[in-house]
Design an enzyme around this catalytic site. Sequence first.
Site, PDB file in Angstrom:
ATOM      1  CG  HIS A  77      -1.828   1.142   1.148  1.00 49.42           C
ATOM      2  ND1 HIS A  77      -1.512   2.356   1.690  1.00 49.42           N
ATOM      3  CD2 HIS A  77      -3.249   1.114   0.562  1.00 49.42           C
ATOM      4  CE1 HIS A  77      -2.759   3.061   1.386  1.00 49.42           C
ATOM      5  NE2 HIS A  77      -3.689   2.341   0.781  1.00 49.42           N
ATOM      6  CD  GLU A 131      -5.340   1.829  -3.141  1.00 51.66           C
ATOM      7  OE1 GLU A 131      -6.408   2.081  -2.736  1.00 51.66           O
ATOM      8  OE2 GLU A 131      -4.262   1.634  -2.341  1.00 51.66           O
TER       9      GLU A 131
HETATM   10  P1  PGA Z   1      -9.419   6.484   0.286  1.00 45.57           P
HETATM   11  O1  PGA Z   1      -8.101   5.151   0.585  1.00 45.57           O
HETATM   12  O2  PGA Z   1     -10.645   5.537  -0.472  1.00 45.57           O
HETATM   13  O3  PGA Z   1      -9.720   6.817   1.576  1.00 45.57           O
HETATM   14  O4  PGA Z   1      -8.759   7.143  -0.737  1.00 45.57           O
HETATM   15  C1  PGA Z   1      -7.876   4.093  -0.292  1.00 45.57           C
HETATM   16  C2  PGA Z   1      -6.509   3.384   0.245  1.00 45.57           C
HETATM   17  O5  PGA Z   1      -5.824   4.038   0.484  1.00 45.57           O
HETATM   18  O6  PGA Z   1      -6.489   2.007   0.042  1.00 45.57           O
END
Ligand code: PGA
Length: 260
Positions: A95, A167
Amino acid sequence: MLRRTLVVGNWKMNLTTQQSSLLLRRLQQNIQGHRAVEVVLAPSMLALQPLSVEIDRRKFKLAAQNAYFKDEGGFTGEVSFAMLRGIVSYAIIGHSARRLYFGETLDDVTQKVEAAVRNDITPILCVGETKRERDARETKRVICDQVVSALANLTSAEIDSVVIAYEPIWAISAYGGAVAKPSDVTTVVEYIRLQIRELYGKLAAERVRVLYGGSVDAHDVKGFLSIKGIDGVLVGAASISANKFVNIVSAAYQTHTEVQ
Ligand code: PGA
């Protein structure tokens, strides 16, 4: 090929153990099991054990937010994938918070992916570029480095079980949460599958599940889920609100039913 939709709630470093149990209870009351949609919850490491006893496994699976790649030894403060075996089905690996705040390297991620698979835990590999990298048009290079290195030690049979979450760091709520355009997401998702195809062949590229993450909420989840090549969402902030998460899961049910 219609892959199963996956909705993952990453609770991050939020909620005490008690609050986690309470949230689980509310989700269990308000979410029905659905064959085509898998719902995965990633509470804090501390809450995993009690939640594993309380959870209705017909509706939910658990994920760790992180773990260490050695199975055991003098690694003070760490929890291994071997210790999580049987408690979690999934583990979030790489992550952006781990990479940015805790200095996790490409090599650490490679070893964690390998350790997860060795312990029968499905890795949810997070990849994504920073705003600076995006502005410098380095997105593809960054994604390629992260995907290729993370999967380097897996066989093509093992790739089948891997989930990749795209992401874009600039779209994550904790870093500003800019809205990602569907066209941006489509390009990167296609590129991720291309990498998998080149490394492991056409079948693996068709089978691998790719999620989108970055400020996903109840009002826009359908939009993200209808992007070609996206099989689910990784939800952060909105996943610790019972109402929002229930709505996100029900939108995933509806989207899945509509495309069938
Ligand atoms: P968020 O986080 O939905 O708060 O943007 C996603 C993540 O960090 O996995």
